[in-house]
Design an enzyme around this catalytic site. Structure first.
Site, mmCIF file in Angstrom:
data_model
loop_
_atom_site.group_PDB
_atom_site.id
_atom_site.type_symbol
_atom_site.label_atom_id
_atom_site.label_comp_id
_atom_site.label_asym_id
_atom_site.label_seq_id
_atom_site.Cartn_x
_atom_site.Cartn_y
_atom_site.Cartn_z
ATOM 1 N N SER A 193 0.943 -1.207 -0.134
ATOM 2 C CA SER A 193 0.168 -0.028 -0.063
ATOM 3 C C SER A 193 0.772 1.320 0.055
ATOM 4 O O SER A 193 1.840 1.421 -1.088
ATOM 5 C CB SER A 193 -0.925 -0.075 1.209
ATOM 6 O OG SER A 193 -1.808 0.861 1.124
ATOM 7 N N ASP A 410 -8.248 -5.507 -5.305
ATOM 8 C CA ASP A 410 -7.971 -4.232 -4.521
ATOM 9 C C ASP A 410 -9.018 -3.095 -4.539
ATOM 10 O O ASP A 410 -9.063 -2.610 -5.757
ATOM 11 C CB ASP A 410 -6.474 -3.859 -4.758
ATOM 12 C CG ASP A 410 -6.096 -2.620 -3.911
ATOM 13 O OD1 ASP A 410 -6.894 -2.204 -3.290
ATOM 14 O OD2 ASP A 410 -4.859 -2.490 -3.846
ATOM 15 N N HIS A 450 -6.821 -5.469 -1.080
ATOM 16 C CA HIS A 450 -5.872 -4.581 -0.703
ATOM 17 C C HIS A 450 -4.771 -5.376 0.395
ATOM 18 O O HIS A 450 -4.852 -5.213 1.655
ATOM 19 C CB HIS A 450 -6.289 -3.145 -0.114
ATOM 20 C CG HIS A 450 -5.307 -2.101 0.025
ATOM 21 N ND1 HIS A 450 -4.758 -1.810 -1.322
ATOM 22 C CD2 HIS A 450 -4.797 -1.549 0.752
ATOM 23 C CE1 HIS A 450 -3.935 -1.007 -0.874
ATOM 24 N NE2 HIS A 450 -3.893 -0.681 0.451
#
Ligand code: NAG
Ligand code: NAG
Ligand code: NAG
Ligand code: NAG
Ligand code: NAG
Length: 545
Positions: A193, A410, A450
């Site tokens: 991320s 995601d 994610h």
């Protein structure tokens, strides 16, 4: 002559004698680091020996960071440092130096942060140290998950953009060198991320620091992420708007996406092996005469239009591309973009504190005005928070390796962004995928949300996947060890083996998939158990549109 003597004396002071650091006793030398470790702009906050199984707590951790403790998985020396990066900024960092470092490869590793966050990924820190790496985690120059610390503090934005990672790298290596009296043989970075963005930043701007760089779900084009998070809520409006959809209605939309797209890849498993092939027609959900959501679970024309816009790429007033559509085939999008009924908090705070530097700023009522603000955002990135430079020539020349992965479900930041960046690099450097493969491999991971979780075979020991109570998967198969084999043995990963995980037991269950690297696609052979990797192969799929 006098100058030389002084320099020599300084050198002797800088290299501790064995007795000054407490003999060869690891525990004692570690405890004494608070007096012995000297480095420019660096203050030792704490040092001490920690045994495997110790609950390491961070009572002062910002409450927005979540869990403020982690269990040490190795006997190690723990060192906490406060490093000044300017007269108005500093980085708090930890160096975990395992007792078995010399016998486990003498490696150095850096972990990343998430979002705009100033929260170290404690589970990654503990996991990497358990593999014997001297490992650093840091607060990225500020505390907590909000952008508030950026208000009136440009140096803190600069730390967030890139400097904290570089400084923590250099100080971490200096501490490792000092403590073991030996240099690390190889250095590795891994993060997901925001940590993926940091990884791309390293690959683009200081690749010499790391032999192997792992960037997961990289929020690399950060200003585009912010722009997208603001845009989508204007399409759905507040709960009173005719374009609004409830969570239940979004779930029905997701079910419709799967109904139209799940079997494109030949297997009905709620995972799209190639989301780029999925272009659903939402008019199938329209209510007929006298039908309503309550009676027929159908949508109004205004709602269908809104859904269509969410699943279409985002362009600004000047026709400029802002962001891909949200990723079809997942139900993670609802939390972040769609059900707040207001522009994403991450985006609003970032603009308020980092861009406008105005705590009173609020999103304008009209989309047109917002599009102008978004346009501005793409031209206004003074500290280069976005890590979107396609030119990886310095990385290529360094011989160092970059492994990128991105969950194709995601819901925060579409993997289409990451494919775009890869293709930009291919064009910028005029390299075919086979040539990029030498130093840059991208793995789209189907059924991964994610960073962790998802409907597919998503577990491969990546950043943020530890500390979830998952067991029964060999740490030797984890991603960072795959990178070690690429860097140290020249064995590049062709595929990433992922495991589906039972969320209750934390054990592998169901699908095992060898995820292919871009531009190859996971392709079902047409017969045999689709849960088994033997019945899949890597093939060229559709071209990126
Ligand atoms: C090392 O030092 C620690 C703390 O001073 C002490 O408890 C330990 O017994 C020492 N170990 C050895 C092998 O001397
Ligand atoms: C570790 O310590 C914290 C703070 O005291 C506590 O909340 C947490 O439950 C502990 N964890 C374990 C596994 O004991
Ligand atoms: C770190 O050092 C800065 C000065 O550079 C100081 O303002 C700050 O309070 C220190 N933080 C900690 C946790 O010691
Ligand atoms: C490659 O990218 C660099 C950095 O963004 C840029 O300056 C250069 O013009 C690009 N080259 C090509 C051929 O696109
Ligand atoms: C780790 O895995 C590699 C292959 O993936 C294997 O060659 C090696 O022997 C394994 N090491 C251990 C300690 O299991």
């Amino acid at each position: 002559m006098k100058f030389d003597t002084l320099a020599l004396t300084a050198a002797i002071i800088a290299i501790p004698s064995v007795s000054a650091t407490g003999g060869n006793n690891f525990t004692r030398r570690c405890g004494r680091l608070i007096q012995t470790f000297k480095n420019a702009n660096t203050k030792v906050l704490w040092s001490g020996y920690v045994t495997k199984g110790t609950n390491v707590t961070y009572p002062d951790l910002h409450p927005t960071c979540g869990q403020n403790w982690v269990i040490a998985q190795a006997n190690m020396c723990r060192l906490s440092l406060n490093v000044t990066t300017s007269s108005t900024s500093n980085v708090i960092m930890e160096v975990w130096m395992p007792e078995n470092w010399e016998t486990t490869g003498q490696r150095f590793a850096m972990t990343g942060n998430g979002g705009v966050s100033g929260c170290a990924t404690l589970s990654d820190l503990a996991f990497t140290a358990s593999l014997g790496f001297a490992t650093v985690g840091h607060n990225n120059g500020h505390d907590g998950t909000s952008s508030l610390p950026f208000l009136n503090r440009p140096e803190v934005i600069k730390d967030f953009a890139w400097r904290a990672t570089l400084v923590a790298t250099q100080v971490g290596k200096a501490a490792t060198n000092f403590f073991y009296q030996a240099s690390p043989t190889k250095s590795y970075y891994w993060g997901c991320s925001g940590g993926g963005r940091q990884g791309m930043k390293i690959a683009q701007d200081f690749p010499q620091e790391y032999d192997g760089i792992i960037a997961g779900d990289p929020a690399a084009d950060f200003h585009r992420l912010v722009a997208a998070g603001l845009y989508f809520s204007y399409q759905t409006g507040p709960p009173s708007a005719p374009t609004w959809l409830s969570l239940e209605q979004w779930q029905a939309v997701n079910a419709e996406v799967l109904a139209q797209c799940d079997t494109i890849d030949g297997v009905a498993d709620t995972v799209l092996e190639d989301p780029l092939k999925c272009h659903p027609r939402f008019e199938t959900m329209l209510c007929g005469q006298l039908e309503t959501w309550a009676t027929h679970q159908c949508l109004t024309p205004a709602q269908v239009s809104a859904v269509d816009k969410i699943y279409s790429p985002v362009y600004g007033n000047k026709g400029r591309f802002f962001a891909p559509r949200v990723q079809p085939g997942n139900d993670q999008i609802f939390g972040f973009y769609l059900v707040y009924g207001a522009p994403s908090e991450l985006g609003v705070e970032y603009i308020r504190y980092a861009i406008k530097n105005d705590p009173t700023w609020t999103p304008p009522p009209s989309l047109d005005e917002m599009l102008d603000i978004m346009d501005n955002l793409l031209d206004n990135d003074p500290y280069k928070v976005s890590a979107n430079n396609p030119n990886l020539t310095p990385l290529k020349n360094s011989g160092h390796k970059l492994l990128v992965y991105h969950g194709t479900s995601d819901g925060y930041y579409s993997h289409e962004n990451t494919i775009k960046l890869y293709e930009n690099t291919a064009r910028n450097m005029t390299l075919k995928s086979k040539q990029l493969d030498d130093f840059y491999r991208l793995f789209p991971v189907t059924g991964l949300n994610h960073c962790n979780g998802g409907n597919g075979a998503w577990y491969f020991g990546g950043s943020g996947q530890h500390g979830l109570g998952i067991s029964g998967v060999d740490p030797n198969e984890s991603l960072i060890m795959k990178m070690v084999r690429w860097v140290e043995n020249g064995v590049a990963p062709d595929t990433l083996r992922g495991y589906q995980i039972n969320p209750v037991t934390g054990k592998p269950v169901g699908a095992v998939r060898d995820h292919c690297r871009h531009p190859l696609k996971n392709t079902y052979k047409g017969t045999g158990d689709p849960l088994s990797p033997a019945n899949w192969e890597c093939k060229l799929g559709t071209k990126y549109p």
